[in-house]
Motif scaffolding. Structure first.
Motif, PDB file in Angstrom:
ATOM      1  N   TYR A   1       0.832  -1.200   0.000  1.00  0.00           N
ATOM      2  CA  TYR A   1       0.000   0.000   0.000  1.00  0.00           C
ATOM      3  C   TYR A   1       0.870   1.254   0.000  1.00  0.00           C
ATOM      4  CZ  TYR A   1      -3.564  -3.357   1.498  1.00  0.00           C
ATOM      5  OH  TYR A   1      -4.393  -4.443   1.594  1.00  0.00           O
ATOM      6  N   MET A   2       1.938   1.239   0.767  1.00  0.00           N
ATOM      7  CA  MET A   2       2.818   2.401   0.834  1.00  0.00           C
ATOM      8  C   MET A   2       3.480   2.652  -0.519  1.00  0.00           C
ATOM      9  SD  MET A   2       4.409   1.667   4.629  1.00  0.00           S
ATOM     10  CE  MET A   2       5.689   2.906   4.507  1.00  0.00           C
TER      11      MET A   2
ATOM     12  N   GLU B   1       0.067   5.120  -0.234  1.00  0.00           N
ATOM     13  CA  GLU B   1      -0.543   5.319   1.080  1.00  0.00           C
ATOM     14  C   GLU B   1       0.429   6.014   2.033  1.00  0.00           C
ATOM     15  OE1 GLU B   1      -2.967   2.274   3.671  1.00  0.00           O
ATOM     16  OE2 GLU B   1      -0.865   2.172   4.294  1.00  0.00           O
ATOM     17  N   GLN B   2      -0.072   6.967   2.783  1.00  0.00           N
ATOM     18  CA  GLN B   2       0.694   7.574   3.869  1.00  0.00           C
ATOM     19  C   GLN B   2       0.364   6.794   5.139  1.00  0.00           C
ATOM     20  OE1 GLN B   2       0.455  11.935   4.044  1.00  0.00           O
ATOM     21  NE2 GLN B   2      -0.461  11.885   2.005  1.00  0.00           N
ATOM     22  N   ALA B   3       1.358   6.169   5.730  1.00  0.00           N
ATOM     23  CA  ALA B   3       1.109   5.250   6.834  1.00  0.00           C
ATOM     24  C   ALA B   3       1.869   5.671   8.085  1.00  0.00           C
ATOM     25  CB  ALA B   3       1.504   3.826   6.442  1.00  0.00           C
ATOM     26  N   ARG B   4       1.199   5.521   9.222  1.00  0.00           N
ATOM     27  CA  ARG B   4       1.829   5.772  10.510  1.00  0.00           C
ATOM     28  C   ARG B   4       1.442   4.648  11.468  1.00  0.00           C
ATOM     29  NH1 ARG B   4       1.959  12.341  11.615  1.00  0.00           N
ATOM     30  NH2 ARG B   4       2.816  12.877   9.555  1.00  0.00           N
TER      31      ARG B   4
ATOM     32  N   ARG C   1      11.188  -4.784   6.159  1.00  0.00           N
ATOM     33  CA  ARG C   1      10.096  -4.945   5.199  1.00  0.00           C
ATOM     34  C   ARG C   1       9.307  -3.648   5.042  1.00  0.00           C
ATOM     35  NH1 ARG C   1      10.182 -10.361   7.222  1.00  0.00           N
ATOM     36  NH2 ARG C   1       8.936  -9.782   9.032  1.00  0.00           N
ATOM     37  N   LEU C   2       9.078  -2.944   6.151  1.00  0.00           N
ATOM     38  CA  LEU C   2       8.272  -1.731   6.087  1.00  0.00           C
ATOM     39  C   LEU C   2       9.005  -0.569   5.435  1.00  0.00           C
ATOM     40  CD1 LEU C   2       6.585  -1.924   9.611  1.00  0.00           C
ATOM     41  CD2 LEU C   2       5.449  -2.172   7.410  1.00  0.00           C
TER      42      LEU C   2
END
Length: 334
Positions: free
Chosen positions: A182-183, A187-190, A282-283
């Motif tokens: 998704y990123m 996607e902006q992820a927190r 991974r992230l």
């Protein structure tokens, strides 16, 4: 006082006079009560009907009061039965009122989403967005499919997605790969140590809200929230949490923190949030060996012999702030 038993003021006056005087001719009551004519006759007849007085066949007729403890108790019990019946009737009226008025008002604010259509509704809400989707993502998940195809489709169409993940949601290997997907799509992820609820908001005009569970059970009732003060409050909650949460990848303009570059500071925060080296790799899209090497470099720079000491030194040197630490700590058991 006797009015509470269903007596009128005139009836109470007559009965109190009789109790004090005992057997009494009707005509003497006019002097004792100040009542006369039809008003007195009505009061006497009502008292006789209630069993509080008896009339003799004498001429003139005599009035004999019934003992208050006996006649009054009977009257009290009858009154209590009437009140109980009235109470039951009020309950029925209340039920009819709620059925007639409340559902229509509630539907303007929120509606319960049936479990059978929950996954479909999650997809529909996301696909309805034309500008932005805001999400709190925590297990157990609302979607049946492991992949959120609606998000990928919307990201490709230019819809902005901002997601705050509960730390428990990014611990698994498959989840980390999926989030990375998704990123990569935009996607902006927190991440936050613990999210209070599960939430999806589309264009700030509709939302799905669910209480999170921690024992593996499916989510409880899921509610769709329509425009109004409640939805405004949920948007405000999201923005507050977003500001507190830790970005899963550094923003392009992230500045240095003391001796650290923006990317090293971000790596340090991910490490202190409790993620493993594998998860960080991974992230962030870098190799595990690179993560290990950069962590060792940070430990050397801080003069730390363990990762625990690295965390303490990072706080002392200003590499992390109090706001960063707030985002790393669970916020409660909700």
């Amino acid at each position: 006082m006797l009015e509470a038993l269903g007596l009128s003021t005139a009836e109470s006056q007559v009965y109190r006079t009789l109790v004090g005087s005992g057997r009494c001719p009707v005509d003497r009551l006019e002097q004792g009560t100040g009542l006369a004519g039809a008003q007195l006759d009505q009061a006497v007849a009502a008292l006789a009907a209630k069993g509080l007085v008896a009339l003799t066949d004498d001429l003139p007729a005599q009035l004999i009061p019934a003992p208050p403890d006996i006649a009054g108790e009977t009257l009290l019990l009858a009154r209590m039965d009437e009140l109980q019946s009235a109470k039951g009737f009020l309950k029925q009226l209340t039920k009819e009122y709620r059925e007639a008025h409340r559902p229509a008002a509630l539907e303007e604010i929120a509606e319960i989403v049936p479990a059978e259509v929950l996954s479909q509704r999650c997809e529909q809400v996301q696909l309805s967005a034309r500008r932005e989707v805001l999400r709190f993502d925590a297990p157990p998940f609302l979607l049946i499919d492991e992949s959120n195809a609606a998000e990928l489709e919307q990201l490709a169409a230019g819809v902005r997605f901002r997601t705050v993940y509960d730390r428990a949601a990014i611990e698994g290997y498959a989840a980390q790969l999926e989030i990375r997907r998704y990123m990569d799509a935009g996607e902006q992820a927190r991440v936050l140590a613990r999210l209070p609820v599960k939430l999806i908001i589309a264009d700030r005009s509709t939302a799905l809200l669910a209480v999170r569970t921690d024992d593996g059970r499916a989510p409880g009732a899921v509610v769709q929230i329509h425009q109004g003060p409640l939805l405004d409050a949920l948007v405000a909650l999201f923005e507050l949490v977003w500001d507190t949460a830790l970005p899963l990848e550094p923003s392009p303009g992230e500045v240095h923190r003391g001796e650290l570059s923006g990317s090293d500071a971000h790596l340090l925060l991910l490490l202190l949030s409790g993620l493993t080296d594998d998860a960080i790799a991974r992230l962030t899209g870098i190799g595990k060996r690179t993560v290990n090497r950069r962590v060792r470099a940070l430990m050397h720079l801080a003069g730390a012999s363990s990762r625990m000491q690295l965390g303490w030194q990072a706080r002392e040197r200003g590499w992390i702030t109090a706001q960063d630490l707030d985002g790393l700590q669970p916020s409660g058991n909700g």
